[in-house]
Enzyme design. Structure first.
Site, PDB file in Angstrom:
ATOM      1  N   SER A   1       0.413  -1.779  -0.178  1.00  0.00           N
ATOM      2  CA  SER A   1       0.142   0.086  -0.077  1.00  0.00           C
ATOM      3  C   SER A   1       0.707   1.272   0.152  1.00  0.00           C
ATOM      4  O   SER A   1       0.094   2.026  -0.360  1.00  0.00           O
ATOM      5  CB  SER A   1      -0.817  -0.279   1.017  1.00  0.00           C
ATOM      6  OG  SER A   1      -1.751  -1.096   1.072  1.00  0.00           O
TER       7      SER A   1
ATOM      8  N   LYS B   1       0.723   3.868  -2.629  1.00  0.00           N
ATOM      9  CA  LYS B   1      -0.610   4.084  -3.368  1.00  0.00           C
ATOM     10  C   LYS B   1      -0.570   5.684  -3.081  1.00  0.00           C
ATOM     11  O   LYS B   1      -0.440   6.315  -3.481  1.00  0.00           O
ATOM     12  CB  LYS B   1      -0.898   3.961  -1.893  1.00  0.00           C
ATOM     13  CG  LYS B   1      -2.861   2.613  -2.050  1.00  0.00           C
ATOM     14  CD  LYS B   1      -3.500   2.589  -0.753  1.00  0.00           C
ATOM     15  CE  LYS B   1      -3.937   1.020  -1.412  1.00  0.00           C
ATOM     16  NZ  LYS B   1      -3.877  -0.487  -1.316  1.00  0.00           N
TER      17      LYS B   1
ATOM     18  N   TYR C   1      -2.597  -2.052 -10.578  1.00  0.00           N
ATOM     19  CA  TYR C   1      -3.267  -2.040  -9.209  1.00  0.00           C
ATOM     20  C   TYR C   1      -2.505  -3.299  -8.819  1.00  0.00           C
ATOM     21  O   TYR C   1      -1.444  -2.754  -7.816  1.00  0.00           O
ATOM     22  CB  TYR C   1      -4.133  -1.724  -8.564  1.00  0.00           C
ATOM     23  CG  TYR C   1      -4.545  -1.950  -6.989  1.00  0.00           C
ATOM     24  CD1 TYR C   1      -4.650  -0.499  -6.622  1.00  0.00           C
ATOM     25  CD2 TYR C   1      -4.595  -3.344  -6.826  1.00  0.00           C
ATOM     26  CE1 TYR C   1      -4.171  -1.057  -4.633  1.00  0.00           C
ATOM     27  CE2 TYR C   1      -4.973  -3.151  -4.919  1.00  0.00           C
ATOM     28  CZ  TYR C   1      -4.521  -2.487  -4.087  1.00  0.00           C
ATOM     29  OH  TYR C   1      -4.744  -2.285  -2.437  1.00  0.00           O
TER      30      TYR C   1
ATOM     31  N   TYR D   1      -4.433   4.026   7.860  1.00  0.00           N
ATOM     32  CA  TYR D   1      -5.455   3.657   7.588  1.00  0.00           C
ATOM     33  C   TYR D   1      -6.822   4.288   8.898  1.00  0.00           C
ATOM     34  O   TYR D   1      -6.340   4.674   9.582  1.00  0.00           O
ATOM     35  CB  TYR D   1      -5.938   2.341   7.616  1.00  0.00           C
ATOM     36  CG  TYR D   1      -4.592   1.110   6.577  1.00  0.00           C
ATOM     37  CD1 TYR D   1      -5.401   1.946   5.010  1.00  0.00           C
ATOM     38  CD2 TYR D   1      -3.614   1.064   6.739  1.00  0.00           C
ATOM     39  CE1 TYR D   1      -3.953   1.353   4.323  1.00  0.00           C
ATOM     40  CE2 TYR D   1      -2.500   0.059   5.479  1.00  0.00           C
ATOM     41  CZ  TYR D   1      -3.522   1.012   4.575  1.00  0.00           C
ATOM     42  OH  TYR D   1      -2.612   0.092   3.018  1.00  0.00           O
TER      43      TYR D   1
ATOM     44  N   VAL E   1       1.125  -3.682   3.824  1.00  0.00           N
ATOM     45  CA  VAL E   1       0.958  -5.109   4.412  1.00  0.00           C
ATOM     46  C   VAL E   1       2.554  -6.856   4.020  1.00  0.00           C
ATOM     47  O   VAL E   1       2.108  -6.824   5.055  1.00  0.00           O
ATOM     48  CB  VAL E   1      -0.490  -5.847   4.089  1.00  0.00           C
ATOM     49  CG1 VAL E   1      -1.236  -5.039   4.947  1.00  0.00           C
ATOM     50  CG2 VAL E   1      -0.196  -6.258   2.795  1.00  0.00           C
TER      51      VAL E   1
HETATM   52  O1  DON Z   1      -4.319  -4.085  -2.574  1.00  0.00           O
HETATM   53  C1  DON Z   1      -4.409  -5.315  -1.545  1.00  0.00           C
HETATM   54  O2  DON Z   1      -4.587  -6.033  -0.173  1.00  0.00           O
HETATM   55  C2  DON Z   1      -2.639  -5.389  -0.901  1.00  0.00           C
HETATM   56  N1  DON Z   1      -2.018  -5.486  -2.204  1.00  0.00           N
HETATM   57  C3  DON Z   1      -2.217  -3.348   0.041  1.00  0.00           C
HETATM   58  C4  DON Z   1      -2.479  -3.369   0.705  1.00  0.00           C
HETATM   59  C5  DON Z   1      -1.844  -2.408   1.967  1.00  0.00           C
HETATM   60  O3  DON Z   1      -0.832  -2.721   1.966  1.00  0.00           O
HETATM   61  C6  DON Z   1      -2.748  -2.171   2.804  1.00  0.00           C
HETATM   62  N2  DON Z   1      -1.989  -2.026   3.808  1.00  0.00           N
HETATM   63  N3  DON Z   1      -0.907  -1.259   5.012  1.00  0.00           N
END
Ligand code: DON
Length: 318
Positions: free
Chosen positions: A69, A72, A193, A245, A263
């Site tokens: 993320s 982003k 994405y 978040y 993540v």
């Molecule tokens: O789309 C997803 O769920 C992951 N590729 C990215 C999510 C993420 O890193 C949220 N983070 N804390």
């Protein structure tokens, strides 16, 4: 004369690692994308790029992990650069959700436009407006510049794993398409994405990115402006309000530095005109943020008075 201990930044970085490791790590490595489980759960790396053009590191700062993320922030920069503010903010808002990163509840109960670009729904909407012929290639090129390393690559394994396990993101994307937020083909946008999330970086790479943000969009090593300062302002503000978040408020109170987590276990942070900081440790709390990473940042913020309201005397470290 040069300052030495106790204002020795290398020492402080090492102590932040020791402090984090002394804290119980109750977190879990992300497993909802199966390939993310293939990491050393006890890894911890810290990197600081300072405005004296020195880099201070400790632990697993050269270990590759996926950006997840944290991408982003970069995709938002790219979308703002290529499609412009008006277009981007017609597809995504800038308000915190208080919900988990992969939640879609407010798309039904509040607004069909995602609340901010730091959650999955918002980032998918942002991916849909990047206005270049090859959005992922443009993203990779920008990431390499921001991280000051020109051989940054995608992890093919994580990408395929994301794609195979991404049905929740798929449902978000189809919902966005049905509401007219996504204009392009859903699978095409999702592919961009998933690829963006699967780019492999190190804590050192991310600390360079943090330094560019700290310096209003300029790479202090080359003097090159990579991001317009009006875009940097938007991105850093969103990092403060939404970067961790539904843990963003607590992080802002305890640590008080604009930051973005992923993540994969990384967190990038940016201290105005002074430091780009990055941490990596893959065990996550229930909000998807690195447990030891937060502990290391907590130590650095406290010790160096980096909180935006703590009256930092940062030049004591130069
Ligand atoms: O789309 C997803 O769920 C992951 N590729 C990215 C999510 C993420 O890193 C949220 N983070 N804390």
């Amino acid at each position: 004369m040069e300052n030495s201990a106790p204002k020795d930044l290398q020492k402080v970085v090492e102590l932040s690692l020791n402090y984090a490791k002394s804290c119980k790590n109750t977190g879990k490595v992300a497993s909802y994308i199966p390939e993310l489980e293939n990491v050393d759960p006890s890894a911890l790396g810290i990197a600081v790029v300072a405005n004296n053009k020195k880099i201070y590191t400790a632990g697993d700062c050269e270990t590759l992990f996926t950006i997840q993320s944290i991408s982003k922030t970069i995709s938002l920069i790219l979308a703002l650069q290529t499609a412009g503010t008006e277009k981007v903010f017609s597809k995504v808002w800038v308000e915190p959700t208080g919900d988990p990163f992969n939640s879609m509840i407010k798309l039904e109960t509040k607004t069909h436009i995602p609340l901010n670009p730091m959650i999955n729904a918002g980032a998918i909407a942002v991916a849909g407006v990047i206005d270049t012929p090859f959005p992922f290639a443009s993203f990779l090129e920008l990431t390499r510049k921001l991280c000051n390393r020109d051989d940054i690559q995608i992890s093919e394994k994580v990408y395929l794993s994301e794609k195979a396990s991404g049905d929740r993101n798929r449902s978000i994307a189809y919902l966005l398409k049905s509401e007219g937020v996504l204009e392009k083909d859903v699978e095409e946008v999702l592919d961009v994405y998933f690829k963006m999330c699967s780019v492999e970086i190190t804590a050192i790479d991310l600390a360079y990115f943090g330094s560019v943000l700290a310096n209003d969009g300029v790479n202090i090593f080359t003097g090159e402006r990579l991001i317009d300062n009006s875009i940097v302002k938007i991105v850093k503000t969103l990092m403060v309000t939404c970067g961790l978040y539904d843990g963003s408020g607590e992080f802002a109170i305890d640590i008080g530095i604009p930051a973005k987590s992923g993540v994969g276990g990384g967190i990038v942070a940016s201290v105005e005109e002074n430091f780009g900081i990055a941490v990596y440790s893959p065990k996550l709390d229930d909000k998807g943020n690195s447990v030891w990473g937060i502990k290391a940042l907590e130590y650095l913020s406290r010790e160096m008075k980096l909180h935006f309201f703590a009256g930092a005397k940062i030049n004591e470290y130069y």
